[in-house]
Design a protein around this motif. Sequence first.
Motif, PDB file in Angstrom:
ATOM      1  N   MET A   1       0.852  -1.178   0.000  1.00  0.00           N
ATOM      2  CA  MET A   1       0.000   0.000   0.000  1.00  0.00           C
ATOM      3  C   MET A   1       0.897   1.240   0.000  1.00  0.00           C
ATOM      4  SD  MET A   1      -3.019   1.117   2.593  1.00  0.00           S
ATOM      5  CE  MET A   1      -2.102   1.499   4.050  1.00  0.00           C
ATOM      6  N   ALA A   2       0.608   2.165  -0.871  1.00  0.00           N
ATOM      7  CA  ALA A   2       1.386   3.399  -0.972  1.00  0.00           C
ATOM      8  C   ALA A   2       0.574   4.570  -0.438  1.00  0.00           C
ATOM      9  CB  ALA A   2       1.786   3.647  -2.416  1.00  0.00           C
ATOM     10  N   MET A   3       1.223   5.466   0.254  1.00  0.00           N
ATOM     11  CA  MET A   3       0.576   6.683   0.732  1.00  0.00           C
ATOM     12  C   MET A   3       0.735   7.730  -0.363  1.00  0.00           C
ATOM     13  SD  MET A   3      -0.479   6.068   3.848  1.00  0.00           S
ATOM     14  CE  MET A   3      -0.506   7.510   4.858  1.00  0.00           C
ATOM     15  N   VAL A   4      -0.351   8.392  -0.703  1.00  0.00           N
ATOM     16  CA  VAL A   4      -0.300   9.442  -1.712  1.00  0.00           C
ATOM     17  C   VAL A   4      -0.736  10.757  -1.069  1.00  0.00           C
ATOM     18  CG1 VAL A   4      -0.665   7.905  -3.670  1.00  0.00           C
ATOM     19  CG2 VAL A   4      -2.621   8.918  -2.527  1.00  0.00           C
ATOM     20  N   PRO A   5      -0.179  11.855  -1.508  1.00  0.00           N
ATOM     21  CA  PRO A   5      -0.562  13.150  -0.937  1.00  0.00           C
ATOM     22  C   PRO A   5      -2.033  13.467  -1.222  1.00  0.00           C
ATOM     23  CG  PRO A   5       1.423  13.355  -2.283  1.00  0.00           C
ATOM     24  CD  PRO A   5       0.872  11.977  -2.515  1.00  0.00           C
ATOM     25  N   ALA A   6      -2.685  14.093  -0.261  1.00  0.00           N
ATOM     26  CA  ALA A   6      -4.066  14.546  -0.445  1.00  0.00           C
ATOM     27  C   ALA A   6      -4.031  15.993  -0.906  1.00  0.00           C
ATOM     28  CB  ALA A   6      -4.837  14.429   0.860  1.00  0.00           C
ATOM     29  N   PRO A   7      -4.698  16.322  -2.005  1.00  0.00           N
ATOM     30  CA  PRO A   7      -4.696  17.719  -2.463  1.00  0.00           C
ATOM     31  C   PRO A   7      -5.476  18.604  -1.486  1.00  0.00           C
ATOM     32  CG  PRO A   7      -6.173  16.387  -3.808  1.00  0.00           C
ATOM     33  CD  PRO A   7      -5.472  15.444  -2.854  1.00  0.00           C
ATOM     34  N   LEU A   8      -4.976  19.785  -1.262  1.00  0.00           N
ATOM     35  CA  LEU A   8      -5.644  20.753  -0.402  1.00  0.00           C
ATOM     36  C   LEU A   8      -6.173  21.898  -1.257  1.00  0.00           C
ATOM     37  CD1 LEU A   8      -3.002  21.068   2.483  1.00  0.00           C
ATOM     38  CD2 LEU A   8      -5.206  19.890   2.581  1.00  0.00           C
ATOM     39  N   LEU A   9      -7.348  22.388  -0.911  1.00  0.00           N
ATOM     40  CA  LEU A   9      -7.858  23.601  -1.560  1.00  0.00           C
ATOM     41  C   LEU A   9      -7.022  24.787  -1.091  1.00  0.00           C
ATOM     42  CD1 LEU A   9     -11.732  23.214  -1.185  1.00  0.00           C
ATOM     43  CD2 LEU A   9     -10.386  22.956  -3.256  1.00  0.00           C
ATOM     44  N   PRO A  10      -6.955  25.838  -1.878  1.00  0.00           N
ATOM     45  CA  PRO A  10      -6.263  27.036  -1.408  1.00  0.00           C
ATOM     46  C   PRO A  10      -6.909  27.554  -0.117  1.00  0.00           C
ATOM     47  CG  PRO A  10      -6.698  27.193  -3.761  1.00  0.00           C
ATOM     48  CD  PRO A  10      -7.440  25.983  -3.250  1.00  0.00           C
ATOM     49  N   THR A  11      -6.082  27.915   0.832  1.00  0.00           N
ATOM     50  CA  THR A  11      -6.562  28.370   2.138  1.00  0.00           C
ATOM     51  C   THR A  11      -7.577  29.501   2.001  1.00  0.00           C
ATOM     52  OG1 THR A  11      -4.422  27.789   3.075  1.00  0.00           O
ATOM     53  CG2 THR A  11      -5.819  29.207   4.406  1.00  0.00           C
ATOM     54  N   GLU A  12      -7.337  30.428   1.058  1.00  0.00           N
ATOM     55  CA  GLU A  12      -8.240  31.574   0.902  1.00  0.00           C
ATOM     56  C   GLU A  12      -9.650  31.134   0.551  1.00  0.00           C
ATOM     57  OE1 GLU A  12      -5.582  31.434  -1.943  1.00  0.00           O
ATOM     58  OE2 GLU A  12      -4.448  31.484  -0.088  1.00  0.00           O
ATOM     59  N   GLN A  13      -9.775  30.085  -0.268  1.00  0.00           N
ATOM     60  CA  GLN A  13     -11.108  29.597  -0.647  1.00  0.00           C
ATOM     61  C   GLN A  13     -11.826  28.997   0.551  1.00  0.00           C
ATOM     62  OE1 GLN A  13     -10.717  26.974  -3.998  1.00  0.00           O
ATOM     63  NE2 GLN A  13     -10.266  28.626  -5.412  1.00  0.00           N
ATOM     64  N   VAL A  14     -11.102  28.240   1.361  1.00  0.00           N
ATOM     65  CA  VAL A  14     -11.715  27.633   2.547  1.00  0.00           C
ATOM     66  C   VAL A  14     -12.113  28.733   3.532  1.00  0.00           C
ATOM     67  CG1 VAL A  14     -11.391  26.017   4.458  1.00  0.00           C
ATOM     68  CG2 VAL A  14     -10.396  25.517   2.206  1.00  0.00           C
ATOM     69  N   GLU A  15     -11.231  29.717   3.719  1.00  0.00           N
ATOM     70  CA  GLU A  15     -11.532  30.825   4.621  1.00  0.00           C
ATOM     71  C   GLU A  15     -12.768  31.593   4.158  1.00  0.00           C
ATOM     72  OE1 GLU A  15      -7.972  33.178   4.675  1.00  0.00           O
ATOM     73  OE2 GLU A  15      -6.925  31.782   6.006  1.00  0.00           O
ATOM     74  N   SER A  16     -12.837  31.883   2.863  1.00  0.00           N
ATOM     75  CA  SER A  16     -13.967  32.620   2.312  1.00  0.00           C
ATOM     76  C   SER A  16     -15.266  31.835   2.484  1.00  0.00           C
ATOM     77  CB  SER A  16     -13.708  32.917   0.833  1.00  0.00           C
ATOM     78  OG  SER A  16     -14.795  33.590   0.265  1.00  0.00           O
ATOM     79  N   ALA A  17     -15.219  30.561   2.186  1.00  0.00           N
ATOM     80  CA  ALA A  17     -16.416  29.722   2.338  1.00  0.00           C
ATOM     81  C   ALA A  17     -16.832  29.638   3.800  1.00  0.00           C
ATOM     82  CB  ALA A  17     -16.143  28.332   1.772  1.00  0.00           C
ATOM     83  N   ALA A  18     -15.866  29.485   4.694  1.00  0.00           N
ATOM     84  CA  ALA A  18     -16.176  29.394   6.129  1.00  0.00           C
ATOM     85  C   ALA A  18     -16.845  30.667   6.616  1.00  0.00           C
ATOM     86  CB  ALA A  18     -14.900  29.118   6.923  1.00  0.00           C
ATOM     87  N   ALA A  19     -16.372  31.812   6.176  1.00  0.00           N
ATOM     88  CA  ALA A  19     -16.966  33.081   6.588  1.00  0.00           C
ATOM     89  C   ALA A  19     -18.406  33.199   6.092  1.00  0.00           C
ATOM     90  CB  ALA A  19     -16.125  34.244   6.065  1.00  0.00           C
ATOM     91  N   ARG A  20     -18.695  32.641   4.919  1.00  0.00           N
ATOM     92  CA  ARG A  20     -20.043  32.739   4.361  1.00  0.00           C
ATOM     93  C   ARG A  20     -21.047  31.840   5.072  1.00  0.00           C
ATOM     94  NH1 ARG A  20     -16.848  34.862   0.928  1.00  0.00           N
ATOM     95  NH2 ARG A  20     -17.437  36.083  -0.872  1.00  0.00           N
TER      96      ARG A  20
END
Length: 174
Positions: A1-20
Amino acid sequence: MAMVPAPLLPTEQVESAAARVRPVFLFSDGVHYDKVLNALGEAAAASASVEKEIEGLRAKFRAADPDYPKGRPTEPRSGPSMTNKEVAGAWLYGQLLHEDELRRSYGAGISAEEMLLNATKTVCSEMLAAVEALHLTERLVADGLLALSENLFTEPVSVTATEWSPQIAGGLCC
């Protein structure tokens, strides 16, 4: 089993969505999801299928709510493990939205990337539930079970202008 990186959304998009979606998840706010769903349930009280749909939607909101079912933490983190929602809450409320030191204690020893990953899952779930609530509201209006002004759905809420020109009130002069 290989571990693969998980893609992250840009922090600004998550912050903006969280504020909304933040007001929908603050119990003290007038648009908290339980209050909204209760009002929709009252508006469509004659329909058992709508009530069932509302309760399904309530479950989705609660699954995304970092404070459900225990409420906002009142004690520093003491347990050796945490849920994904607690990790998300540590970032959202401890770092981003409130700078809450108590919540920050829940993020101790957890990388910023792991907190962002959990917050991203939580915020996306919150947004999907909010959009589903909007679609339910629109359908109740279309079915005549809920009376709301049409302009609530059509009035622009975003600024599209690229510059601002101040207006001078009548009678003011140099």
